[in-house]
Design an enzyme around this catalytic site. Structure first.
Site, mmCIF file in Angstrom:
data_model
loop_
_atom_site.group_PDB
_atom_site.id
_atom_site.type_symbol
_atom_site.label_atom_id
_atom_site.label_comp_id
_atom_site.label_asym_id
_atom_site.label_seq_id
_atom_site.Cartn_x
_atom_site.Cartn_y
_atom_site.Cartn_z
ATOM 1 N N GLY A 49 0.893 -1.190 0.009
ATOM 2 C CA GLY A 49 0.197 0.005 0.089
ATOM 3 C C GLY A 49 0.898 1.045 -0.086
ATOM 4 O O GLY A 49 2.082 1.264 0.357
ATOM 5 N N GLN A 54 3.074 9.774 1.754
ATOM 6 C CA GLN A 54 4.503 9.282 1.747
ATOM 7 C C GLN A 54 5.268 9.760 0.474
ATOM 8 O O GLN A 54 6.363 9.504 0.281
ATOM 9 C CB GLN A 54 4.017 7.657 1.721
ATOM 10 C CG GLN A 54 3.609 7.115 3.070
ATOM 11 C CD GLN A 54 3.874 5.693 2.986
ATOM 12 O OE1 GLN A 54 2.529 5.067 2.443
ATOM 13 N NE2 GLN A 54 4.933 4.986 3.125
ATOM 14 N N CYS A 102 7.380 -0.739 6.735
ATOM 15 C CA CYS A 102 6.864 0.333 6.145
ATOM 16 C C CYS A 102 7.781 1.167 5.238
ATOM 17 O O CYS A 102 9.167 1.139 5.544
ATOM 18 C CB CYS A 102 6.453 1.469 7.192
ATOM 19 S SG CYS A 102 5.825 3.064 6.449
ATOM 20 N N LEU A 103 7.385 1.517 4.041
ATOM 21 C CA LEU A 103 8.476 2.265 3.064
ATOM 22 C C LEU A 103 8.951 3.596 3.604
ATOM 23 O O LEU A 103 9.942 3.994 3.085
ATOM 24 C CB LEU A 103 7.723 2.241 1.642
ATOM 25 C CG LEU A 103 7.416 0.897 0.871
ATOM 26 C CD1 LEU A 103 6.484 1.189 -0.478
ATOM 27 C CD2 LEU A 103 8.564 0.323 0.725
ATOM 28 N N HIS A 144 -3.058 0.169 8.322
ATOM 29 C CA HIS A 144 -1.728 0.706 8.323
ATOM 30 C C HIS A 144 -1.688 2.278 7.302
ATOM 31 O O HIS A 144 -1.365 3.274 7.579
ATOM 32 C CB HIS A 144 -0.795 -0.154 7.654
ATOM 33 C CG HIS A 144 0.616 0.345 7.612
ATOM 34 N ND1 HIS A 144 1.643 -0.151 8.131
ATOM 35 C CD2 HIS A 144 1.029 1.448 6.477
ATOM 36 C CE1 HIS A 144 2.933 0.377 7.839
ATOM 37 N NE2 HIS A 144 2.392 1.553 6.778
ATOM 38 N N GLU A 145 -2.556 2.143 5.920
ATOM 39 C CA GLU A 145 -2.400 3.049 5.147
ATOM 40 C C GLU A 145 -3.361 4.313 5.777
ATOM 41 O O GLU A 145 -2.891 5.407 5.436
ATOM 42 C CB GLU A 145 -3.186 2.450 3.805
ATOM 43 C CG GLU A 145 -2.221 1.633 3.327
ATOM 44 C CD GLU A 145 -0.710 2.112 3.252
ATOM 45 O OE1 GLU A 145 -0.322 3.115 3.003
ATOM 46 O OE2 GLU A 145 0.012 1.145 3.213
ATOM 47 N N HIS A 148 -1.416 6.322 8.007
ATOM 48 C CA HIS A 148 -0.710 7.454 7.487
ATOM 49 C C HIS A 148 -1.442 8.662 6.808
ATOM 50 O O HIS A 148 -0.757 9.696 7.415
ATOM 51 C CB HIS A 148 -0.092 6.691 5.972
ATOM 52 C CG HIS A 148 1.242 5.875 5.952
ATOM 53 N ND1 HIS A 148 2.155 6.298 6.305
ATOM 54 C CD2 HIS A 148 1.372 4.445 5.664
ATOM 55 C CE1 HIS A 148 3.086 5.345 6.563
ATOM 56 N NE2 HIS A 148 2.611 4.428 5.875
#
Ligand code: NI
Length: 190
Positions: A49, A54, A102-103, A144-145, A148
């Site tokens: 995702g 981000q 996480c990226l 998670h998204e 963000h």
């Protein structure tokens, strides 16, 4: 389409809640191109995702897609889903133990709890209202998204910081135990 650099922890944009998108803005060529770039960036980085902030954009938009993902091979597949102005309208009280990365948090993973089932209400990329009932790891990815988009990172939810590990150390010391556990969660929720 182009790949956009992914912002890293410490960048204030990751800590600011995203702003809602109007239908007019969503329909604009610029915004549609941005969504294409968001998807391209997610795929390029093997993300499950990616949220707009981000890549430094403060609109409340995120993408989720789980195909054959080398970062998370145990995740069940989920087709490309664009969530515009998403909200979690129902969240199960039942939780499961997950291990996330996480990226925007390079080379780190940690344990946390996620609700086992959620209902996400959002627009799709054309502005059509949609409702997604998600379970298990896919519900976790959505949480998670959406975190963000609220300016939160998964590390904020790690209760036991001794579980934090680099990806290499995770593979060496935690992967086997976690994958045995998470396969059971996947079986029970798909
Ligand atoms: Ni993330």
């Amino acid at each position: 389409m182009s790949v956009i650099p992914i912002r890293q922890i410490g960048d204030p944009v990751l800590r600011r809640p995203a702003r809602p998108v109007s239908r007019d803005e969503l329909e604009s060529e610029e915004c549609q191109r941005f969504i294409d770039d968001l998807v391209e960036t997610m795929r390029d980085a093997n993300g499950a995702g990616l949220a707009a902030n981000q890549v430094g954009d403060e609109r409340r938009i995120c993408a989720i897609e789980i195909a054959d993902n080398p970062r998370y091979p145990y995740k069940p597949p989920h087709p490309l889903t664009i969530l515009v102005n998403p909200t979690m309208d129902w969240i199960s009280e039942e939780t499961y133990w997950n291990n996330e990365g996480c990226l925007s948090v390079p080379d780190l993973r940690g344990d946390l709890h996620r609700s086992i089932e959620v209902v996400v209400t959002a627009w799709d990329r054309t502005g059509r209202p949609t409702e997604h009932r998600l379970r298990g790891l896919t519900a976790g990815t959505a949480q998670h998204e959406l975190d963000h988009l609220d300016g939160k990172l998964y590390i904020d939810r790690v209760e036991d910081t001794t579980t934090l590990a680099t990806w290499r150390e995770f593979d060496l010391h935690q992967r086997e135990r976690f994958v045995t556990h998470i396969r059971k969660v996947v079986e029970e929720t798909t």
